[in-house]
Design an enzyme around this catalytic site. Structure first.
Site, PDB file in Angstrom:
ATOM      1  N   ASP A   1       0.877  -1.168   0.000  1.00  0.00           N
ATOM      2  CA  ASP A   1       0.000   0.000   0.000  1.00  0.00           C
ATOM      3  C   ASP A   1       0.918   1.223   0.000  1.00  0.00           C
ATOM      4  O   ASP A   1       1.382   1.654   1.059  1.00  0.00           O
ATOM      5  CB  ASP A   1      -0.905  -0.012   1.231  1.00  0.00           C
ATOM      6  CG  ASP A   1      -1.770   1.235   1.320  1.00  0.00           C
ATOM      7  OD1 ASP A   1      -2.230   1.733   0.279  1.00  0.00           O
ATOM      8  OD2 ASP A   1      -1.986   1.728   2.458  1.00  0.00           O
TER       9      ASP A   1
ATOM     10  N   GLU B   1      -1.589  -1.623  -4.525  1.00  0.00           N
ATOM     11  CA  GLU B   1      -2.731  -0.733  -4.710  1.00  0.00           C
ATOM     12  C   GLU B   1      -2.394   0.320  -5.751  1.00  0.00           C
ATOM     13  O   GLU B   1      -1.310   0.894  -5.753  1.00  0.00           O
ATOM     14  CB  GLU B   1      -3.096  -0.054  -3.379  1.00  0.00           C
ATOM     15  CG  GLU B   1      -4.366   0.765  -3.471  1.00  0.00           C
ATOM     16  CD  GLU B   1      -4.837   1.270  -2.136  1.00  0.00           C
ATOM     17  OE1 GLU B   1      -4.999   2.501  -2.000  1.00  0.00           O
ATOM     18  OE2 GLU B   1      -5.050   0.446  -1.225  1.00  0.00           O
TER      19      GLU B   1
ATOM     20  N   ASP C   1      -1.463   1.113   7.603  1.00  0.00           N
ATOM     21  CA  ASP C   1      -0.873   0.838   6.287  1.00  0.00           C
ATOM     22  C   ASP C   1      -0.484  -0.634   6.144  1.00  0.00           C
ATOM     23  O   ASP C   1      -0.545  -1.199   5.061  1.00  0.00           O
ATOM     24  CB  ASP C   1       0.363   1.710   6.058  1.00  0.00           C
ATOM     25  CG  ASP C   1       0.050   3.193   6.143  1.00  0.00           C
ATOM     26  OD1 ASP C   1      -0.873   3.630   5.436  1.00  0.00           O
ATOM     27  OD2 ASP C   1       0.718   3.908   6.913  1.00  0.00           O
TER      28      ASP C   1
END
Length: 167
Positions: free
Chosen positions: A12, A72, A145
């Site tokens: 991420d 992502e 995260d």
């Protein structure tokens, strides 16, 4: 015949914190191997921060030697400067992945939420709780995260079925 174990890393991306999660998958059984955040020092220039993300991503990839990556995609936010910085952080992670020729699947935030919770509009708490339950963790992974990195890894494990989700 024993099931092949696949190692999957999820990222991420972010400039201050790039979340990551490492899972092992044997069939439908998932085990969390590691998670955390690639942190960069504040108060230093952007090239130094990007180099730090790159070096830390290399360490993760070299240590776990994943079979697959889930990352992502950048979504647009109101702050253009933040979007560019996140995009640059994502770029150096992608460079580390590409240099190792590791297959990489990219997912929108909606696709990751859908894959992990079954609901594309899930909030952070719902994602964290489902990551915890899916991986049989004693507690919700921190920082946030890291939970998002694990969610990206779970989404990659699900592979092509997740790619069929329309936004």
């Amino acid at each position: 015949m024993a099931k092949k174990v696949r190692i999957i890393v999820g990222f991420d991306p972010g400039l201050a914190d790039t979340g990551f999660g490492v899972i092992a998958a044997a069939g439908s059984k998932l085990v969390c191997l590691a998670y955390g955040s690639l942190k960069t020092p504040t108060g230093v220039d952007l090239p130094t921060r990007l180099a730090s993300i790159y070096e830390q991503a290399e360490e993760i990839l070299d240590k776990y030697k994943p079979d697959l990556i889930g990352i992502e995609q950048l979504f647009f936010c109101r702050n253009v400067t933040t979007a560019f910085q996140v995009g640059q952080a994502r770029g150096v992670v992608m460079l580390a992945i590409g240099q190792r020729k590791i297959p990489c699947l990219e997912f929108t935030p909606l696709q990751i939420k859908q894959a992990v919770t079954g609901y594309g509009q899930a909030d952070k708490k719902q994602i964290q709780k489902m990551v915890q339950m899916t991986l049989g963790l004693e507690k919700i992974p921190k920082p946030d995260d890291a939970a998002d990195g694990l969610a990206a890894a779970i989404c990659a494990m699900q592979g092509s079925s997740t790619l069929l989700i329309k936004e």
